[in-house]
Write a protein that holds these residues in place. Sequence first.
Motif, PDB file in Angstrom:
ATOM      1  N   ILE A  87       4.911  -1.508   8.077  1.00  0.00           N
ATOM      2  CA  ILE A  87       3.793  -1.077   8.876  1.00  0.00           C
ATOM      3  C   ILE A  87       4.423  -1.191  10.231  1.00  0.00           C
ATOM      4  CG2 ILE A  87       1.421  -1.168   9.538  1.00  0.00           C
ATOM      5  CD1 ILE A  87       1.032  -2.621   6.977  1.00  0.00           C
ATOM      6  N   SER A 133       5.421   1.608   0.486  1.00  0.00           N
ATOM      7  CA  SER A 133       4.842   2.178   1.486  1.00  0.00           C
ATOM      8  C   SER A 133       5.342   2.109   2.925  1.00  0.00           C
ATOM      9  CB  SER A 133       2.998   1.791   1.323  1.00  0.00           C
ATOM     10  OG  SER A 133       2.371   2.589   2.128  1.00  0.00           O
ATOM     11  N   ILE A 135       3.772   3.038   6.646  1.00  0.00           N
ATOM     12  CA  ILE A 135       2.687   3.705   7.517  1.00  0.00           C
ATOM     13  C   ILE A 135       3.114   3.598   8.859  1.00  0.00           C
ATOM     14  CG2 ILE A 135       0.107   3.044   8.061  1.00  0.00           C
ATOM     15  CD1 ILE A 135      -0.183   1.795   5.350  1.00  0.00           C
ATOM     16  N   ASN A 136       2.825   4.684   9.456  1.00  0.00           N
ATOM     17  CA  ASN A 136       2.946   4.662  11.132  1.00  0.00           C
ATOM     18  C   ASN A 136       1.531   4.656  11.680  1.00  0.00           C
ATOM     19  OD1 ASN A 136       5.739   4.880  10.844  1.00  0.00           O
ATOM     20  ND2 ASN A 136       5.737   6.957  10.217  1.00  0.00           N
ATOM     21  N   THR A 173       6.731  11.432  10.297  1.00  0.00           N
ATOM     22  CA  THR A 173       6.072  10.964   9.258  1.00  0.00           C
ATOM     23  C   THR A 173       5.767  12.018   7.950  1.00  0.00           C
ATOM     24  OG1 THR A 173       4.679   9.511  10.406  1.00  0.00           O
ATOM     25  CG2 THR A 173       3.713  10.134   8.171  1.00  0.00           C
ATOM     26  N   ASN A 188       2.884   7.780   5.144  1.00  0.00           N
ATOM     27  CA  ASN A 188       1.753   8.167   5.779  1.00  0.00           C
ATOM     28  C   ASN A 188       1.447   7.713   7.153  1.00  0.00           C
ATOM     29  OD1 ASN A 188       0.091   9.310   3.349  1.00  0.00           O
ATOM     30  ND2 ASN A 188       0.702   7.220   2.655  1.00  0.00           N
ATOM     31  N   PHE A 190      -1.691   6.631   9.983  1.00  0.00           N
ATOM     32  CA  PHE A 190      -2.974   5.841   9.985  1.00  0.00           C
ATOM     33  C   PHE A 190      -3.221   5.989  11.118  1.00  0.00           C
ATOM     34  CE2 PHE A 190      -6.567   3.223   9.902  1.00  0.00           C
ATOM     35  CZ  PHE A 190      -6.937   3.130   8.575  1.00  0.00           C
ATOM     36  N   ILE A 224      -5.894  -0.270   6.667  1.00  0.00           N
ATOM     37  CA  ILE A 224      -4.431  -0.272   6.591  1.00  0.00           C
ATOM     38  C   ILE A 224      -3.828  -0.856   5.470  1.00  0.00           C
ATOM     39  CG2 ILE A 224      -2.462  -0.597   8.046  1.00  0.00           C
ATOM     40  CD1 ILE A 224      -4.142  -0.183  10.483  1.00  0.00           C
ATOM     41  N   VAL A 227      -4.380   0.717   2.070  1.00  0.00           N
ATOM     42  CA  VAL A 227      -3.364   2.065   1.886  1.00  0.00           C
ATOM     43  C   VAL A 227      -1.967   1.424   1.692  1.00  0.00           C
ATOM     44  CG1 VAL A 227      -2.380   3.933   3.094  1.00  0.00           C
ATOM     45  CG2 VAL A 227      -4.932   3.387   3.421  1.00  0.00           C
ATOM     46  N   ALA A 228      -1.622   0.455   2.226  1.00  0.00           N
ATOM     47  CA  ALA A 228      -0.148   0.001   2.214  1.00  0.00           C
ATOM     48  C   ALA A 228       0.030  -0.694   0.723  1.00  0.00           C
ATOM     49  CB  ALA A 228       0.299  -1.113   3.258  1.00  0.00           C
ATOM     50  N   THR A 237       0.717  10.290  -0.113  1.00  0.00           N
ATOM     51  CA  THR A 237       1.959  10.507   0.582  1.00  0.00           C
ATOM     52  C   THR A 237       1.735  11.766   1.552  1.00  0.00           C
ATOM     53  OG1 THR A 237       4.195  10.191   0.836  1.00  0.00           O
ATOM     54  CG2 THR A 237       3.420  11.707  -0.832  1.00  0.00           C
TER      55      THR A 237
END
Length: 239
Positions: A87, A133, A135-136, A173, A188, A190, A224, A227-228, A237
């Motif tokens: 993340i 996963s 996540i940005n 992303t 993904n 966020f 968050i 989702v992760a 994705t």
Amino acid sequence: MNTKVYMVTGFTSGVGKAIAIELAKTGETVILVAQDTDRGKQVEKEISAATQNPNLDMQLCDFSNISSVRNLATVIRSRYDKIHALINNAATYQRLRETSMDGFEKMFAANHLGSFLLTYLLLDRLLASGSASIINITAPSTVELNFDDLQHENTFNPVQAFSATQMANLLSTFALARRMENTGVRVNAFRPGLVRSSLKESFAPIHFLTWLFGSPPEQVAQKIVNVATEPEFENTTGK
């Protein structure tokens, strides 16, 4: 037995801290990345006490410094064969233009280049997990990147420069999500929305409005982390 490794950057305050706490609650190994040693150790102790998770690994990194990012990746690669979630939350806001040690505009370096580089340096560890996963954490942006003045040397507007870093995060992303199709690695972005935390050097009215109308960091962090880590998002994705 701990079977997964989660990693979050910028964990010492706000949403980052709340994310770290939610990840630590799982009991899995959590790599916590901070820029400041004292602050990092203090918050790590708080998280450890709150979650009773003995598997916290605090690391240091200045994301505006390419050498620091490479050093972090080297340490992580030496300790872990697999990473199940990354993340990218570290970000900064500056009113005045500064350049990093590598000659980049500092917000562009810290908010985009650092996390971009770290992700690619750890990509094989994410692929090795079989299901990972990325996540940005980023803000929505409609700013078009000016590749003739990507470092804002000719004209500098802090809001415009910050927004450009968010657009760069979005574009990278989506590009990485396309490249990772059918690999088990989902990517993904966020948008946390208005949260009761603020970037350093933001204006006083923004501080006030954020605390008045923003959501609690804990509420956003839960979404968050879901989702992760949750199975229902395994096929999500490029979003």
